[in-house]
Design a protein around this motif. Structure first.
Motif, mmCIF file in Angstrom:
data_model
loop_
_atom_site.group_PDB
_atom_site.id
_atom_site.type_symbol
_atom_site.label_atom_id
_atom_site.label_comp_id
_atom_site.label_asym_id
_atom_site.label_seq_id
_atom_site.Cartn_x
_atom_site.Cartn_y
_atom_site.Cartn_z
ATOM 1 N N ILE A 1 39.853 3.616 -47.128
ATOM 2 C CA ILE A 1 40.015 5.000 -46.669
ATOM 3 C C ILE A 1 41.447 5.490 -46.896
ATOM 4 N N GLY A 2 42.219 4.713 -47.674
ATOM 5 C CA GLY A 2 43.549 5.158 -48.060
ATOM 6 C C GLY A 2 44.633 4.943 -47.031
ATOM 7 N N GLU A 3 44.438 3.981 -46.116
ATOM 8 C CA GLU A 3 45.439 3.695 -45.092
ATOM 9 C C GLU A 3 46.193 2.411 -45.425
ATOM 10 N N ALA A 4 47.411 2.298 -44.921
ATOM 11 C CA ALA A 4 48.242 1.125 -45.184
ATOM 12 C C ALA A 4 47.684 -0.105 -44.475
ATOM 13 N N PRO A 5 47.853 -1.287 -45.074
ATOM 14 C CA PRO A 5 47.349 -2.515 -44.452
ATOM 15 C C PRO A 5 48.201 -2.940 -43.262
ATOM 16 N N LEU A 6 47.616 -3.776 -42.427
ATOM 17 C CA LEU A 6 48.336 -4.371 -41.306
ATOM 18 C C LEU A 6 48.972 -5.684 -41.747
ATOM 19 N N THR A 7 50.054 -6.050 -41.106
ATOM 20 C CA THR A 7 50.667 -7.351 -41.363
ATOM 21 C C THR A 7 50.282 -8.371 -40.300
ATOM 22 N N SER A 8 49.781 -7.895 -39.156
ATOM 23 C CA SER A 8 49.437 -8.789 -38.057
ATOM 24 C C SER A 8 48.458 -8.090 -37.122
ATOM 25 N N LEU A 9 47.678 -8.885 -36.396
ATOM 26 C CA LEU A 9 46.776 -8.339 -35.388
ATOM 27 C C LEU A 9 47.326 -8.494 -33.975
ATOM 28 N N VAL A 10 48.509 -9.097 -33.860
ATOM 29 C CA VAL A 10 49.012 -9.429 -32.523
ATOM 30 C C VAL A 10 50.337 -8.766 -32.182
ATOM 31 N N SER A 11 50.910 -8.023 -33.106
ATOM 32 C CA SER A 11 52.182 -7.378 -32.800
ATOM 33 C C SER A 11 52.258 -6.039 -33.513
ATOM 34 N N GLY A 12 53.229 -5.223 -33.110
ATOM 35 C CA GLY A 12 53.380 -3.911 -33.715
ATOM 36 C C GLY A 12 52.631 -2.855 -32.930
ATOM 37 N N SER A 13 52.948 -1.606 -33.200
ATOM 38 C CA SER A 13 52.361 -0.509 -32.430
ATOM 39 C C SER A 13 51.497 0.410 -33.287
ATOM 40 N N GLU A 14 51.140 -0.035 -34.496
ATOM 41 C CA GLU A 14 50.344 0.817 -35.365
ATOM 42 C C GLU A 14 49.022 1.180 -34.697
ATOM 43 N N ASP A 15 48.617 2.440 -34.882
ATOM 44 C CA ASP A 15 47.329 2.874 -34.346
ATOM 45 C C ASP A 15 46.200 1.988 -34.845
ATOM 46 N N ALA A 16 46.227 1.656 -36.133
ATOM 47 C CA ALA A 16 45.148 0.853 -36.713
ATOM 48 C C ALA A 16 45.058 -0.511 -36.044
ATOM 49 N N ARG A 17 46.205 -1.126 -35.752
ATOM 50 C CA ARG A 17 46.183 -2.440 -35.114
ATOM 51 C C ARG A 17 45.572 -2.353 -33.723
ATOM 52 N N GLN A 18 45.963 -1.337 -32.957
ATOM 53 C CA GLN A 18 45.438 -1.183 -31.606
ATOM 54 C C GLN A 18 43.929 -0.938 -31.625
ATOM 55 N N ILE A 19 43.495 -0.086 -32.541
ATOM 56 C CA ILE A 19 42.068 0.219 -32.635
ATOM 57 C C ILE A 19 41.295 -1.016 -33.080
ATOM 58 N N ALA A 20 41.804 -1.721 -34.094
ATOM 59 C CA ALA A 20 41.120 -2.910 -34.600
ATOM 60 C C ALA A 20 40.995 -3.975 -33.519
ATOM 61 N N ALA A 21 42.069 -4.195 -32.761
ATOM 62 C CA ALA A 21 42.034 -5.205 -31.707
ATOM 63 C C ALA A 21 40.984 -4.869 -30.658
ATOM 64 N N ALA A 22 40.802 -3.570 -30.391
ATOM 65 C CA ALA A 22 39.847 -3.153 -29.372
ATOM 66 C C ALA A 22 38.411 -3.176 -29.879
ATOM 67 N N ILE A 23 38.195 -2.786 -31.138
ATOM 68 C CA ILE A 23 36.833 -2.542 -31.610
ATOM 69 C C ILE A 23 36.238 -3.678 -32.428
ATOM 70 N N TYR A 24 37.053 -4.488 -33.092
ATOM 71 C CA TYR A 24 36.514 -5.499 -34.014
ATOM 72 C C TYR A 24 35.546 -6.470 -33.328
ATOM 73 N N PRO A 25 35.911 -7.097 -32.196
ATOM 74 C CA PRO A 25 34.956 -8.028 -31.569
ATOM 75 C C PRO A 25 33.651 -7.350 -31.172
ATOM 76 N N GLN A 26 33.736 -6.095 -30.728
ATOM 77 C CA GLN A 26 32.535 -5.360 -30.334
ATOM 78 C C GLN A 26 31.637 -5.099 -31.535
ATOM 79 N N ILE A 27 32.230 -4.680 -32.647
ATOM 80 C CA ILE A 27 31.448 -4.425 -33.857
ATOM 81 C C ILE A 27 30.726 -5.689 -34.300
ATOM 82 N N VAL A 28 31.457 -6.792 -34.386
ATOM 83 C CA VAL A 28 30.862 -8.038 -34.879
ATOM 84 C C VAL A 28 29.731 -8.497 -33.969
ATOM 85 N N ARG A 29 29.969 -8.492 -32.664
ATOM 86 C CA ARG A 29 28.943 -8.962 -31.732
ATOM 87 C C ARG A 29 27.698 -8.071 -31.775
ATOM 88 N N GLU A 30 27.893 -6.764 -31.800
ATOM 89 C CA GLU A 30 26.745 -5.860 -31.815
ATOM 90 C C GLU A 30 25.982 -5.936 -33.127
#
Length: 200
Positions: A17-46
């Protein structure tokens, strides 16, 4: 689930979708990192739970009951469930369906004491996913990122259409659908869409 593989999948969705990649899932304040940390486990489980995927099915012969846990309402035999279980598909005795069981307090309880075989749906690590299932997860992430970061509802709806097609393809090859499944909605993303928060 392996953190490196998870990061690869998230970055693949961001790149599409044309967004910059993340370097880590555990640090930084990028919106994408925060969203991914919150939603990824839910997406996979569902997504793993919404169909009986052949690659996620497993069996277990029940041989030792749990000590110190009382049964319920005549279901006197108590069995521990596997750590990776998502749902019980069926129970058999001597290769015949056995229906005299309940789930209670995180345990399987039965009236029979021997010969039980549990068939269940399990959590599956990313490196075991077939390409079609991986595409479902990636598209679901793209929908979430498009809504929450790009704030482009039209593009998100277009991706949802692709996601539904990808689900049909994957189910036809690897599984049987249990119930209709819409793209995962996250309370975090919904709050962002309505301008109620900008951080976790």
């Amino acid at each position: 689930m392996a953190t490196a593989r998870k990061l690869d999948l998230i970055n693949s969705a961001l790149a599409e979708i044309g967004e910059a990649p993340l370097t880590s899932l555990v640090s930084g304040s990028e919106d994408a990192r925060q969203i991914a940390a919150a939603i990824y486990p839910q997406i996979v489980r569902e997504r793993l739970s919404n169909a009986t995927w052949r690659f996620a099915r497993s069996t277990l012969s029940l041989s030792a009951t749990v000590a110190g846990v009382s049964g319920q309402s005549g279901y006197d035999y108590v069995w521990a469930l596997p750590d990776d279980i998502l749902s019980v598909l069926k129970v058999e005795i001597d290769e015949r369906p056995y229906d005299d069981w309940i789930l209670h307090g995180g345990y399987l309880m039965t009236k029979a004491a021997t010969g039980l075989v549990l068939f269940y749906q399990r959590e599956v690590a990313e490196d075991e996913w077939p390409p079609e299932f991986e595409r479902i997860v990636r598209l679901d992430l793209m929908v979430v990122f498009t809504r929450a970061i790009k704030e482009d509802e039209a593009a998100a709806r277009s991706l949802e259409d692709k996601l539904l097609v990808a689900e049909r393809v994957a189910r036809a090859r690897y599984g049987r659908q249990r119930s209709p499944q819409q793209p995962v909605r996250s309370p975090l993303v919904e709050r962002r869409r309505h301008g109620k928060t900008t951080a976790l």
